[in-house]
Design an enzyme around this catalytic site. Sequence first.
Site, PDB file in Angstrom:
ATOM      1  N   ASN A   1      -9.124   1.011  10.398  1.00 55.59           N
ATOM      2  CA  ASN A   1      -8.201   0.716  11.499  1.00 55.59           C
ATOM      3  C   ASN A   1      -8.637   1.449  12.764  1.00 55.59           C
ATOM      4  OD1 ASN A   1      -4.554   0.504  11.737  1.00 55.59           O
ATOM      5  ND2 ASN A   1      -6.048   0.364  13.350  1.00 55.59           N
ATOM      6  N   THR A   2      -8.580   2.788  12.725  1.00 52.71           N
ATOM      7  CA  THR A   2      -8.855   3.565  13.931  1.00 52.71           C
ATOM      8  C   THR A   2     -10.270   3.323  14.471  1.00 52.71           C
ATOM      9  OG1 THR A   2      -7.313   5.236  13.157  1.00 52.71           O
ATOM     10  CG2 THR A   2      -8.820   5.895  14.899  1.00 52.71           C
TER      11      THR A   2
ATOM     12  N   LYS B   1       0.876  -1.176   0.000  1.00 48.66           N
ATOM     13  CA  LYS B   1       0.000   0.000   0.000  1.00 48.66           C
ATOM     14  C   LYS B   1       0.912   1.224   0.000  1.00 48.66           C
ATOM     15  CE  LYS B   1      -3.189   2.590   2.861  1.00 48.66           C
ATOM     16  NZ  LYS B   1      -3.680   2.762   4.232  1.00 48.66           N
TER      17      LYS B   1
ATOM     18  N   GLY C   1      -7.503   8.538  10.658  1.00 53.06           N
ATOM     19  CA  GLY C   1      -7.704   8.450  12.101  1.00 53.06           C
ATOM     20  C   GLY C   1      -8.767   9.380  12.652  1.00 53.06           C
TER      21      GLY C   1
ATOM     22  N   ALA D   1      -9.348   5.247   5.174  1.00 52.75           N
ATOM     23  CA  ALA D   1      -9.113   6.405   6.038  1.00 52.75           C
ATOM     24  C   ALA D   1     -10.367   7.209   6.352  1.00 52.75           C
ATOM     25  CB  ALA D   1      -8.070   7.346   5.442  1.00 52.75           C
ATOM     26  N   GLY D   2     -10.604   7.410   7.621  1.00 52.89           N
ATOM     27  CA  GLY D   2     -11.670   8.304   8.060  1.00 52.89           C
ATOM     28  C   GLY D   2     -13.008   7.637   8.342  1.00 52.89           C
TER      29      GLY D   2
END
Lengths: 255, 66
Positions: free
Chosen positions: A204-205, A95, A156, A182-183
Amino acid sequence: MADTFTLGGKEFSSRFILGSGKYSMELIRAAVEQAEAQIITLAVRRTNTKENENILDYIPENVTLLPNTSGARNAKEAVRIARMAREIGCGDFVKVEIMRDSKYLLPDNQETILATKMLADEGFVVLPYMYPDLYAARALEEAGAAAIMPLAAPIGSNKGLATKEFIQILIDETDLPVIVDAGIGRPSQACEAMEMGAAAIMANTAIATAKDVPAMAEAFKNAIIAGRKGYLAGIGRVLERGASASDPLTGFLRD
Amino acid sequence: MVQINGKMEKASGVCLLDYLTQAGYNLVGIAVERNEEIVSKADYDKVFLEEGDVVEVVSFVGGGSR
């Protein structure tokens, strides 16, 4: 027929790509199992000889590793990190993540295109993290990307589909799988992106900052499956104004 | 002196494999870069560190995006 998607010649039935940052190694295994993720992202960092714990011991063997190039500020650094990741010996997926902005962590599309071209030429399966711009997406396709990973919101942030309209353009106008990255902060946002026709979701976050990590991993899994089914079923139309009864318009008791 | 993961070490003339083993690195799951070139695992015993070399030893850690 099974609903799968293909990256670098590998077929995946799970459309949930899980990040492994920000939580403990014990939880990684539980999260992967609950998420039923077949791809997990990792970062490459300098090794500390005193730390004997190896994250690879916590990842089930059938899971494809997707190392990222986080920390790279330009194409050259991303290529170096990707080569090191491949040398560790867990496949040739990468990635590409290149950012110079440390406040919003926004990807540098120009450098990302350069790195994607170099790495694809070296035989890597390249998944570039990108700002959702149509011209950049086309250039990445031309450069040999296996998919594109546009951001929904800053990394995040758990802010959700802030770039929704532009991601929809990428889904509609490029032939590559679009993996929303992301986000994404909630299962409902992952579901919405899948309803739009995204090929997969990376998170992830949202998982790592939940009170119950494995339970949130499972919630995302189910939301992604639901969104995908909704997309395949064909979302119903929206009325500009007025209403449209769903009940029969004849046979009322007063007739 | 040789710069290894950002630290100056007295390792000039030392075989890379010997250095890694003595320093306590787990050879499974690492990659080594010397002067921005990958050193393949099969060559660890053939490479001798030289004065001024810059070496990076890396492995995977948890990560999604930085």
